[in-house]
Write a protein that holds these residues in place. Sequence first.
Motif, PDB file in Angstrom:
ATOM      1  N   UNK A 287      21.890  59.019  71.345  1.00  0.00           N
ATOM      2  CA  UNK A 287      20.576  59.593  71.048  1.00  0.00           C
ATOM      3  C   UNK A 287      20.291  59.697  69.548  1.00  0.00           C
ATOM      4  N   UNK A 288      21.268  60.081  68.678  1.00  0.00           N
ATOM      5  CA  UNK A 288      20.967  60.130  67.238  1.00  0.00           C
ATOM      6  C   UNK A 288      20.536  58.791  66.652  1.00  0.00           C
ATOM      7  N   UNK A 289      20.842  57.684  67.316  1.00  0.00           N
ATOM      8  CA  UNK A 289      20.460  56.374  66.797  1.00  0.00           C
ATOM      9  C   UNK A 289      18.998  56.052  67.068  1.00  0.00           C
ATOM     10  N   UNK A 290      18.375  56.709  68.051  1.00  0.00           N
ATOM     11  CA  UNK A 290      17.016  56.350  68.459  1.00  0.00           C
ATOM     12  C   UNK A 290      15.996  56.535  67.343  1.00  0.00           C
ATOM     13  N   UNK A 291      15.928  57.692  66.678  1.00  0.00           N
ATOM     14  CA  UNK A 291      14.929  57.829  65.611  1.00  0.00           C
ATOM     15  C   UNK A 291      15.232  56.948  64.397  1.00  0.00           C
ATOM     16  N   UNK A 292      16.492  56.691  64.161  1.00  0.00           N
ATOM     17  CA  UNK A 292      16.847  55.832  63.019  1.00  0.00           C
ATOM     18  C   UNK A 292      16.272  54.433  63.194  1.00  0.00           C
ATOM     19  N   UNK A 331      19.962  49.377  71.186  1.00  0.00           N
ATOM     20  CA  UNK A 331      19.179  50.113  70.179  1.00  0.00           C
ATOM     21  C   UNK A 331      19.239  49.412  68.827  1.00  0.00           C
ATOM     22  N   UNK A 332      20.449  49.014  68.405  1.00  0.00           N
ATOM     23  CA  UNK A 332      20.618  48.418  67.074  1.00  0.00           C
ATOM     24  C   UNK A 332      19.897  47.076  66.953  1.00  0.00           C
ATOM     25  N   UNK A 335      13.725  45.795  68.266  1.00  0.00           N
ATOM     26  CA  UNK A 335      12.669  45.698  67.247  1.00  0.00           C
ATOM     27  C   UNK A 335      12.136  47.097  66.961  1.00  0.00           C
ATOM     28  N   UNK A 336      11.521  47.272  65.798  1.00  0.00           N
ATOM     29  CA  UNK A 336      10.926  48.562  65.459  1.00  0.00           C
ATOM     30  C   UNK A 336       9.845  48.922  66.470  1.00  0.00           C
ATOM     31  N   UNK A 337       9.936  50.135  66.995  1.00  0.00           N
ATOM     32  CA  UNK A 337       8.997  50.548  68.029  1.00  0.00           C
ATOM     33  C   UNK A 337       9.332  49.993  69.396  1.00  0.00           C
ATOM     34  N   UNK A 338      10.528  49.423  69.555  1.00  0.00           N
ATOM     35  CA  UNK A 338      10.923  48.851  70.836  1.00  0.00           C
ATOM     36  C   UNK A 338      11.399  49.908  71.808  1.00  0.00           C
TER      37      UNK A 338
END
Length: 430
Positions: A287-292, A331-332, A335-338
């Motif tokens: 979950x911490x990776x999602x906003x990044x 996640x990594x 795409x941005x906003x994916x």
Amino acid sequence: MSSAIPSTQHAKAPFFVHDLPDSVSESHRLLHELRVHQIELEMQNDALRQAHELIETSLAHYTNLYNFSPAGCFTLGPQGLILQANLAGLSLLRRSEAVVLGCPFATFVHTADQAPVWGLLKQVFASQPHQPLEAMLLDEGLAPCHVQIDARLQPDGQTCLVTVVDTCDRVMLSVERQHVADLSAAYQVAEAATLAKSAFLSSMSHELRTPLNAILGFSQLLQMDRLHPLDPHQASRLQAVQVAGQHLLRLVEDVLDLSLIESGGLRVDCTPVDVDQVLDDAIKLVTPMLPVHNVSLVVAWLGGAEGARHMVHADKTRLTQVFVNLLSNAIKYNVKGGSVRVEVTQQEPDMMRVGVVDSGPGMTPEQQSQLFQPFNRLGREHSEVPGTGIGLLITQRLLHLMGGRLLVESTPGQGSRFEVQVALAKPVLN
């Protein structure tokens, strides 16, 4: 007057009259002998006829053996000319009888083998001891034919019988056996090298992980030191050390896991595991990776409500590691906003499917073929996304150890789907 009466005189009988009985006896004797000779001749004639029939039968039997022998047979004259050839022999030479008859047998043998063949024929006609020899027939544009050639002098002393046996299968079998032996030796060398590599990686991973943990621990202490606080520039550099150290530690741990898997040293303890709980734990970790990365994540339960039927047969720790690897990759490499969508389904009565679907760039067929190659990041080696290139390989191997498997579907420009398939746990009866 007395008259004189002449005395009667008998005429003498012919000589053959006196010998007649003897002549008759002789005739009877001669006739008997003729009859005896006739019977003897008839008996001899019967014997000759039987002998002739036996010869004809033997000749027919020999002819059949000669013509239909599985080995090639050639009758040669003193000059090595072919006087007769059977069907198998013509087949080996790949020529017709009209072409073969009258030609030297050695001319149909490969140039390098002609001298040994002539030597063999010379020994046979000289009644000298000899040994069969290996030779190769002329290929006439086709595959070469390896044969064994032997010869035997015929009773007439003027001809010899040459037998030719196809040994291509035997040669191929010998080559195949040698090939298998070479492969086995190469496999043993590769296996030994793999074990040595795994042992080295395992040892190095342990040696590296200890100082790395010390580095990370001291960097955390420096960050937490309130008596001697760091200035922003120092804190930034220490943060970089912390990030690099964490990445290196993950690399070391992945290498250690892979080396243990390849060496057979990694064991899994499969028990009934609740998929709901495992997914919750994995999602909490990523979950911490999602906003990044500006990515959203949703979970969809398809084909039924959540419940006890989502108990699977797996190792909880390793299954959590599998889902963390798949979710972090989704996640990594998005795409941005994916978005990332987790789909849980149970289409079979004994199998649970968990799909991790992303909206990322997807992969080409060529990239998919290289997906499980160790340390291959599919062209993303110089990107800003950190990674080791062995996470998916470890995920695949872990699922295999737990009796599951990993399926991949991807379309360039449309994203990828990684599906985990793991067996449902059998219900426990009280």
